[in-house]
Design an enzyme around this catalytic site. Sequence first.
Site, PDB file in Angstrom:
ATOM      1  N   HIS A   1       0.835  -1.201   0.000  1.00 14.91           N
ATOM      2  CA  HIS A   1       0.000   0.000   0.000  1.00 14.91           C
ATOM      3  C   HIS A   1       0.869   1.249   0.000  1.00 14.91           C
ATOM      4  O   HIS A   1       1.938   1.294   0.613  1.00 14.91           O
ATOM      5  CB  HIS A   1      -0.900   0.029   1.240  1.00 14.91           C
ATOM      6  CG  HIS A   1      -2.174  -0.742   1.085  1.00 14.91           C
ATOM      7  ND1 HIS A   1      -3.035  -0.532   0.028  1.00 14.91           N
ATOM      8  CD2 HIS A   1      -2.739  -1.716   1.865  1.00 14.91           C
ATOM      9  CE1 HIS A   1      -4.081  -1.344   0.158  1.00 14.91           C
ATOM     10  NE2 HIS A   1      -3.925  -2.073   1.256  1.00 14.91           N
TER      11      HIS A   1
ATOM     12  N   CYS B   1       0.108   2.640  -4.717  1.00 14.06           N
ATOM     13  CA  CYS B   1      -0.631   3.853  -5.033  1.00 14.06           C
ATOM     14  C   CYS B   1       0.180   5.090  -4.654  1.00 14.06           C
ATOM     15  O   CYS B   1       1.001   5.057  -3.736  1.00 14.06           O
ATOM     16  CB  CYS B   1      -1.967   3.857  -4.302  1.00 14.06           C
ATOM     17  SG  CYS B   1      -3.023   2.446  -4.689  1.00 14.06           S
TER      18      CYS B   1
END
Length: 321
Positions: free
Chosen positions: A92, A148
């Site tokens: 992440h 991301c």
Amino acid sequence: MPRKKALIIGINYAGSNHELNGCWNDALNVRDFLVNERGFSPDPSDMVVMTDERKNQGTPFYPTTHNMMAAFQWLSSYNRPGDIVWLSYSGHGGQVRDPDGDRESGFDDTICPVDFERSGQINSDTLHRSIVSPMHPQARLTILFDCCHSGSACELPFVFRPDAQGNVNMVDTVKKGMGLVRAAQGLLEGGFSMNKINDAKMLLGGATDFFNSLRYKGGSSSKVDRDGLAEEKFEEHWETEGKDVWMFSGCRDDQTSADATIAGNATGAMSWAFLRTMREDPNQSYANVLQNTRKVLLNKYSQIPQLSCGGHYDLDQPIVV
């Protein structure tokens, strides 16, 4: 003889509310690529693989904040001229608000160790100071970030982005100013468009519920605003360092990076596209790798890969991994 050295990180956040599927596979695929096709040694003195698999719990290979920071120090220390160094991260990525006005998006990018909910995210300034700044200027570091908001995750001063036609354009990230803040101001003043609405949503941390829930839990100097985003104050002079660092990132700062299933296997879309591109032609230039990775992603994914450099280097030189 020049040394080859690699740190490979893949975090699935197994058993948590933020679980991913493909990051362990990304780490394994990158390891196999480096060992079988690029001449890296799998010996633990030359290659460290960190995943949050159960077998690694309680060991230095479990990707907690503490262990990752120690691994970054190992990677960037004791390098010599001509060494070839690799870092990849699949997991992440998030953002914390930047109050200085020197980030294009108004945010600093972050990555999320397996214990980020307790220990906090690792922000882009910390990544640069821990990984890039200590590097020997004549050792080449290649970074692959599949997460991301990864466009500026290591705060390299020169960023190159391909368009849909394959043209590579440089994005000036050195004191560029806050373009998205202006877009949000335009929205508030009534001159809105769909692009400005999307920019404003991103600026307010509204990309997804997950990113809204991220909280930076750093030292006492961090100040959390009403949106729950911490402010980190720093001054950047990275453009004068001239480190031989090349970073392929899975998307722009304002984009998410896909956790995909390809040929029946869970994988990060960027990791898959980069490895496929490298296997099709191992002797491409940096510009070619960026263009061809973009081409592979273009038909299925909206994310736009980027190449960031520690200096304003010639992108037509062959890639060194």
